[in-house]
Motif scaffolding. Structure first.
Motif, PDB file in Angstrom:
ATOM      1  N   LEU A 190      -5.207   1.862   9.353  1.00 52.27           N
ATOM      2  CA  LEU A 190      -4.550   1.931   8.054  1.00 52.27           C
ATOM      3  C   LEU A 190      -3.095   1.534   8.239  1.00 52.27           C
ATOM      4  CD1 LEU A 190      -4.755   2.803   5.032  1.00 52.27           C
ATOM      5  CD2 LEU A 190      -3.848   5.018   5.788  1.00 52.27           C
ATOM      6  N   TYR A 191      -2.674   0.529   7.508  1.00 53.04           N
ATOM      7  CA  TYR A 191      -1.294   0.046   7.541  1.00 53.04           C
ATOM      8  C   TYR A 191      -0.624   0.457   6.234  1.00 53.04           C
ATOM      9  CZ  TYR A 191      -3.195  -2.850  11.276  1.00 53.04           C
ATOM     10  OH  TYR A 191      -3.821  -3.278  12.422  1.00 53.04           O
ATOM     11  N   CYS A 192       0.290   1.405   6.303  1.00 53.27           N
ATOM     12  CA  CYS A 192       0.970   1.898   5.101  1.00 53.27           C
ATOM     13  C   CYS A 192       2.295   1.181   4.906  1.00 53.27           C
ATOM     14  CB  CYS A 192       1.241   3.397   5.209  1.00 53.27           C
ATOM     15  SG  CYS A 192      -0.239   4.414   5.232  1.00 53.27           S
ATOM     16  N   SER A 193       2.503   0.680   3.712  1.00 54.79           N
ATOM     17  CA  SER A 193       3.779   0.049   3.374  1.00 54.79           C
ATOM     18  C   SER A 193       4.891   1.087   3.400  1.00 54.79           C
ATOM     19  CB  SER A 193       3.702  -0.561   1.977  1.00 54.79           C
ATOM     20  OG  SER A 193       2.772  -1.617   1.949  1.00 54.79           O
ATOM     21  N   GLY A 194       6.110   0.609   3.525  1.00 52.10           N
ATOM     22  CA  GLY A 194       7.254   1.508   3.507  1.00 52.10           C
ATOM     23  C   GLY A 194       7.359   2.234   2.179  1.00 52.10           C
ATOM     24  N   GLN A 195       7.723   3.489   2.261  1.00 52.42           N
ATOM     25  CA  GLN A 195       7.928   4.299   1.068  1.00 52.42           C
ATOM     26  C   GLN A 195       9.404   4.679   0.972  1.00 52.42           C
ATOM     27  OE1 GLN A 195       5.861   5.410  -1.431  1.00 52.42           O
ATOM     28  NE2 GLN A 195       4.188   4.188  -0.598  1.00 52.42           N
ATOM     29  N   ILE A 196       9.938   4.588  -0.240  1.00 52.28           N
ATOM     30  CA  ILE A 196      11.259   5.113  -0.527  1.00 52.28           C
ATOM     31  C   ILE A 196      11.074   6.283  -1.485  1.00 52.28           C
ATOM     32  CG2 ILE A 196      12.478   2.963  -0.011  1.00 52.28           C
ATOM     33  CD1 ILE A 196      12.621   2.434  -3.055  1.00 52.28           C
ATOM     34  N   ALA A 197      12.153   6.903  -1.884  1.00 48.03           N
ATOM     35  CA  ALA A 197      12.082   8.144  -2.655  1.00 48.03           C
ATOM     36  C   ALA A 197      11.879   7.910  -4.147  1.00 48.03           C
ATOM     37  CB  ALA A 197      13.343   8.975  -2.416  1.00 48.03           C
ATOM     38  N   LEU A 198      10.808   7.223  -4.486  1.00 52.52           N
ATOM     39  CA  LEU A 198      10.462   7.029  -5.892  1.00 52.52           C
ATOM     40  C   LEU A 198       9.520   8.126  -6.345  1.00 52.52           C
ATOM     41  CD1 LEU A 198       9.803   3.170  -5.965  1.00 52.52           C
ATOM     42  CD2 LEU A 198      11.842   4.391  -6.760  1.00 52.52           C
ATOM     43  N   GLU A 201      15.663  12.781  -0.538  1.00 57.63           N
ATOM     44  CA  GLU A 201      14.939  11.502  -0.461  1.00 57.63           C
ATOM     45  C   GLU A 201      13.858  11.557   0.605  1.00 57.63           C
ATOM     46  OE1 GLU A 201      16.935   7.760  -0.327  1.00 57.63           O
ATOM     47  OE2 GLU A 201      18.513   8.405  -1.722  1.00 57.63           O
ATOM     48  N   THR A 202      14.186  12.102   1.761  1.00 58.94           N
ATOM     49  CA  THR A 202      13.218  12.155   2.862  1.00 58.94           C
ATOM     50  C   THR A 202      12.002  12.982   2.484  1.00 58.94           C
ATOM     51  OG1 THR A 202      14.996  11.871   4.470  1.00 58.94           O
ATOM     52  CG2 THR A 202      12.904  12.766   5.302  1.00 58.94           C
ATOM     53  N   ILE A 203      12.217  14.095   1.818  1.00 55.14           N
ATOM     54  CA  ILE A 203      11.093  14.934   1.367  1.00 55.14           C
ATOM     55  C   ILE A 203      10.179  14.132   0.447  1.00 55.14           C
ATOM     56  CG2 ILE A 203      10.497  16.930  -0.075  1.00 55.14           C
ATOM     57  CD1 ILE A 203      13.071  18.280   1.171  1.00 55.14           C
ATOM     58  N   GLN A 204      10.749  13.364  -0.483  1.00 54.66           N
ATOM     59  CA  GLN A 204       9.936  12.557  -1.397  1.00 54.66           C
ATOM     60  C   GLN A 204       9.231  11.427  -0.652  1.00 54.66           C
ATOM     61  OE1 GLN A 204       9.443  13.168  -4.842  1.00 54.66           O
ATOM     62  NE2 GLN A 204       7.763  11.765  -4.378  1.00 54.66           N
ATOM     63  N   VAL A 205       9.929  10.775   0.271  1.00 64.10           N
ATOM     64  CA  VAL A 205       9.329   9.701   1.060  1.00 64.10           C
ATOM     65  C   VAL A 205       8.109  10.216   1.815  1.00 64.10           C
ATOM     66  CG1 VAL A 205       9.691   8.220   3.078  1.00 64.10           C
ATOM     67  CG2 VAL A 205      11.428   8.321   1.281  1.00 64.10           C
ATOM     68  N   LEU A 206       8.259  11.360   2.476  1.00 65.68           N
ATOM     69  CA  LEU A 206       7.153  11.934   3.249  1.00 65.68           C
ATOM     70  C   LEU A 206       6.009  12.360   2.330  1.00 65.68           C
ATOM     71  CD1 LEU A 206       9.275  13.906   5.842  1.00 65.68           C
ATOM     72  CD2 LEU A 206       7.890  11.863   6.285  1.00 65.68           C
ATOM     73  N   SER A 207       6.327  12.882   1.171  1.00 66.83           N
ATOM     74  CA  SER A 207       5.297  13.243   0.191  1.00 66.83           C
ATOM     75  C   SER A 207       4.527  11.997  -0.249  1.00 66.83           C
ATOM     76  CB  SER A 207       5.947  13.929  -1.017  1.00 66.83           C
ATOM     77  OG  SER A 207       4.995  14.191  -2.014  1.00 66.83           O
ATOM     78  N   ASN A 208       5.239  10.918  -0.507  1.00 71.28           N
ATOM     79  CA  ASN A 208       4.591   9.666  -0.903  1.00 71.28           C
ATOM     80  C   ASN A 208       3.676   9.149   0.203  1.00 71.28           C
ATOM     81  OD1 ASN A 208       6.058   9.787  -3.291  1.00 71.28           O
ATOM     82  ND2 ASN A 208       7.559   8.261  -2.669  1.00 71.28           N
ATOM     83  N   LEU A 209       4.160   9.178   1.446  1.00 70.22           N
ATOM     84  CA  LEU A 209       3.337   8.716   2.567  1.00 70.22           C
ATOM     85  C   LEU A 209       2.088   9.573   2.724  1.00 70.22           C
ATOM     86  CD1 LEU A 209       5.665   7.700   5.535  1.00 70.22           C
ATOM     87  CD2 LEU A 209       4.044   6.272   4.301  1.00 70.22           C
ATOM     88  N   ILE A 260      10.326   4.861   5.120  1.00 76.90           N
ATOM     89  CA  ILE A 260       9.443   5.080   6.267  1.00 76.90           C
ATOM     90  C   ILE A 260       8.123   4.374   5.997  1.00 76.90           C
ATOM     91  CG2 ILE A 260       8.253   6.770   7.745  1.00 76.90           C
ATOM     92  CD1 ILE A 260      10.370   8.842   6.895  1.00 76.90           C
ATOM     93  N   ASP A 261       7.615   3.653   7.011  1.00 79.69           N
ATOM     94  CA  ASP A 261       6.271   3.101   6.960  1.00 79.69           C
ATOM     95  C   ASP A 261       5.470   3.680   8.124  1.00 79.69           C
ATOM     96  OD1 ASP A 261       6.711   1.610   9.332  1.00 79.69           O
ATOM     97  OD2 ASP A 261       7.086  -0.242   8.254  1.00 79.69           O
ATOM     98  N   CYS A 262       4.166   3.461   8.121  1.00 77.30           N
ATOM     99  CA  CYS A 262       3.361   3.997   9.233  1.00 77.30           C
ATOM    100  C   CYS A 262       2.046   3.246   9.394  1.00 77.30           C
ATOM    101  CB  CYS A 262       3.103   5.489   9.061  1.00 77.30           C
ATOM    102  SG  CYS A 262       2.014   5.956   7.719  1.00 77.30           S
ATOM    103  N   ILE A 263       1.466   3.456  10.570  1.00 79.81           N
ATOM    104  CA  ILE A 263       0.141   2.931  10.916  1.00 79.81           C
ATOM    105  C   ILE A 263      -0.684   4.110  11.393  1.00 79.81           C
ATOM    106  CG2 ILE A 263      -1.158   1.376  12.423  1.00 79.81           C
ATOM    107  CD1 ILE A 263       1.435  -0.301  12.651  1.00 79.81           C
ATOM    108  N   ALA A 264      -1.907   4.238  10.890  1.00 84.05           N
ATOM    109  CA  ALA A 264      -2.787   5.343  11.258  1.00 84.05           C
ATOM    110  C   ALA A 264      -4.150   4.802  11.670  1.00 84.05           C
ATOM    111  CB  ALA A 264      -2.962   6.315  10.079  1.00 84.05           C
ATOM    112  N   VAL A 265      -4.835   5.564  12.506  1.00 85.77           N
ATOM    113  CA  VAL A 265      -6.205   5.224  12.865  1.00 85.77           C
ATOM    114  C   VAL A 265      -7.142   5.929  11.890  1.00 85.77           C
ATOM    115  CG1 VAL A 265      -5.748   4.724  15.279  1.00 85.77           C
ATOM    116  CG2 VAL A 265      -6.292   7.053  14.608  1.00 85.77           C
ATOM    117  N   LEU A 266      -8.187   5.236  11.469  1.00 87.08           N
ATOM    118  CA  LEU A 266      -9.156   5.798  10.526  1.00 87.08           C
ATOM    119  C   LEU A 266     -10.271   6.497  11.298  1.00 87.08           C
ATOM    120  CD1 LEU A 266      -9.332   2.709   8.197  1.00 87.08           C
ATOM    121  CD2 LEU A 266      -8.232   4.886   7.666  1.00 87.08           C
TER     122      LEU A 266
END
Length: 132
Positions: A31-39, A55-63, A125-131
């Motif tokens: 899983l390739y997650c696009s970058g998230q900002i605090a929207l 902002e970081t709390i919202q970014v992590l929540s979005n991710l 923040i963006d991320c890559i995860a294994v499914l």
């Protein structure tokens, strides 16, 4: 050789993309997650009024919402990139990041200061995860 199935991941629990991309893409067991900002997902407005911790709390929540939509947890994340408008915010962002990604094997990570982020964000923040 067959090409891997590529599937877009979309959830209303995270903000809609602000450009021609998906919130995440599944491909070949990854899983390739696009970058998230605090929207805010409901309004599309930035949250935090420049407060990097808010902002970081919202970014992590979005991710986490995107990961959940794909059937993943933060513990399946193997790589992240943290983009900061000010590297002086590193300690504040890192403390909140550790609450989400600090259990078990923490992901590999890069953290870089950038000249600017979309919509005046202070962190992305963006991320890559294994499914699976």
């Amino acid at each position: 050789m067959t090409s891997p199935t590529i599937e877009a991941v979309t959830t209303s629990a995270a903000p809609a993309p602000v450009g021609p991309y998906n919130q995440a893409v599944k491909a070949g067991g990854v899983l390739y997650c696009s970058g998230q900002i605090a929207l805010d997902p409901a309004t599309g407005a930035m949250v935090g009024n420049g407060d990097v911790e808010a902002e970081t709390i919202q970014v992590l929540s979005n991710l986490k919402a995107v990961l959940a939509e794909a059937g993943c947890t933060p513990q399946q994340v193997v790589r992240t990139t943290v983009f900061l408008a000010d590297l002086g915010d590193f300690a504040k962002v890192n403390a909140l990041y550790a609450e989400v990604f600090g259990a078990g094997v923490s992901p590999a990570r890069a953290c870089v200061e950038v000249a600017a982020l979309p919509k005046g964000a202070r962190v992305e923040i963006d991320c890559i995860a294994v499914l699976g």
